[in-house]
Design an enzyme around this catalytic site. Sequence first.
Site: not given
Ligand code: NAP
Length: 475
Positions: A154, A230-231, A250-251, A284
């Site tokens: 994002n 990420g999530s 950071e979730l 997020c």
């Molecule tokens: P995501 O699906 O968790 O993906 C984030 C990253 O993790 C991607 O690079 C993804 O790779 C990787 N990933 C997925 N499965 C993995 C695994 N089993 N092992 C290692 N890495 C893995 O999250 P998203 O959909 O990109 O982002 C949305 C989430 O991020 C939301 O919940 C949002 O609130 C959160 N977020 C938090 C912040 C903060 O600073 N707190 C900032 C921005 C976003 P792939 O793309 O290759 O699957």
Amino acid sequence: MATTAIEKRLLIDGEWVETGEWLEVRSPYSAEVVGRVAKAGPDDARRAIDAAERAMRDPLPAHKRAEILVRVAGQLGRRHEEAAQIICAEAGKPLKAARLEASRAMSTYTFAAVEARKLAGEVVPMDASQAGEGKLAFTLRRPLGVVGAISPFNFPLNLVAHKIAPALAAGCAVVLKPASQTPLSALFLAELETEVGLPPGWLNVVAGSSSEIGDVLVDDERVAAITFTGSGAVGWGLKERAPRKRVNLELGNSTPVIVHADADVEEAAAKLAANAFSFAGQSCISVQRIYVQRTVYEDFVARFLPKVEALVVGDPADEETDVGPVIDAEARERIVDWIDEARQRGAQVLAGGDLDGELIRPTVLADVPADAKVACDEVFGPVVTVGAYGELAEALERANGTRYGLQAGIFTADVRAALRAAHELEFGGVTVNEAPTFRADQMPYGGVKDSGNTREGPAYAVRELTEERVVVIQL
Ligand code: NAP
């Protein structure tokens, strides 16, 4: 592939590497291929860790790290429009927001450069105890070691910047795995780092299967820290699987904001309309739950809805667009299902609630049951709920009624109400008379509860990526 599509290779040990396999990057708006990236496998990830470990055997002095970071900030300034266009193409982020993100990445690098120059330990007052008499002690701040960084789609430029710039400031080499949907911005940033003189191995970028690369980062003992945005499902899973590493998370959030009766209701309505739907709610800290004191509820809604209706929904590449697509069809279907679930359970749709072509119109829901998904989970889409409350205590309780704890906000003219909210909202950050979507890149930023366990912002991230070593000298 579009004629203007971008092609990028991986960065391993200072070399741009092809692997024979490619990862296609598609526009979330048009589904057109906007680029392709060499796809890494586990062996590439291991080679990247080898390179990072080798690089750290020859530490870069702080002034060199700072100079590189400053030069990247300068390059980002010069290539600002190119950066924004890449973000817009691969993430479907409206250009206005993409330009803002590119500017913020400059700020992140600038602050990281400052931190590189300031990195120092402290003197321990040894004669404060009998045991310490006659001794001098001080701490050194040592880089933790190789950092595995995993970033989300994002903020494909600035959240990568928040991973790699503080790591370099701290003296750590990085293996970065960007989100598969948005690897182009990360590789663009990597290009800038190498162009300004980053020596080989200090930054390695491997795009590819998240589970394969994630497993390598988890299993390899040379990776001292994993920094993940990420999530929660993925983040907490990584932490469980790597108990001996530092795992900084950071979730997500389900961002609440309180509009108290004494607030400037017009200002609150304007700021919240802008911040609930920016990048189609895929931040997020996108405003998700608005609690308005009952005496001004009707007034707030009457001011809020026209501002929401006025947002321009459309092609992210159009200069006028405020709200573009969500990242993919799966996300769109999930969000529409959540809206339908709330509607079936009695929620009123005050705005949106349906699609404009393939785009979700900015949606405002009222009378939403507290356990509906749009009220208690993270929507990560252009959907906001509004509800009325009686006393501040009730609003605080409802705002806190979530497993998340990243940022929350209050609009009020009463300093006591503001300070009470600052104390009682169980979140990593509380904004007053500002939308809780606000973030400046030098701020400590991060969550409590399910939202994470760390703070980013260069000064704080550097602290998390270094450890203290105490040196004791007998005088
Ligand atoms: P995501 O699906 O968790 O993906 C984030 C990253 O993790 C991607 O690079 C993804 O790779 C990787 N990933 C997925 N499965 C993995 C695994 N089993 N092992 C290692 N890495 C893995 O999250 P998203 O959909 O990109 O982002 C949305 C989430 O991020 C939301 O919940 C949002 O609130 C959160 N977020 C938090 C912040 C903060 O600073 N707190 C900032 C921005 C976003 P792939 O793309 O290759 O699957």
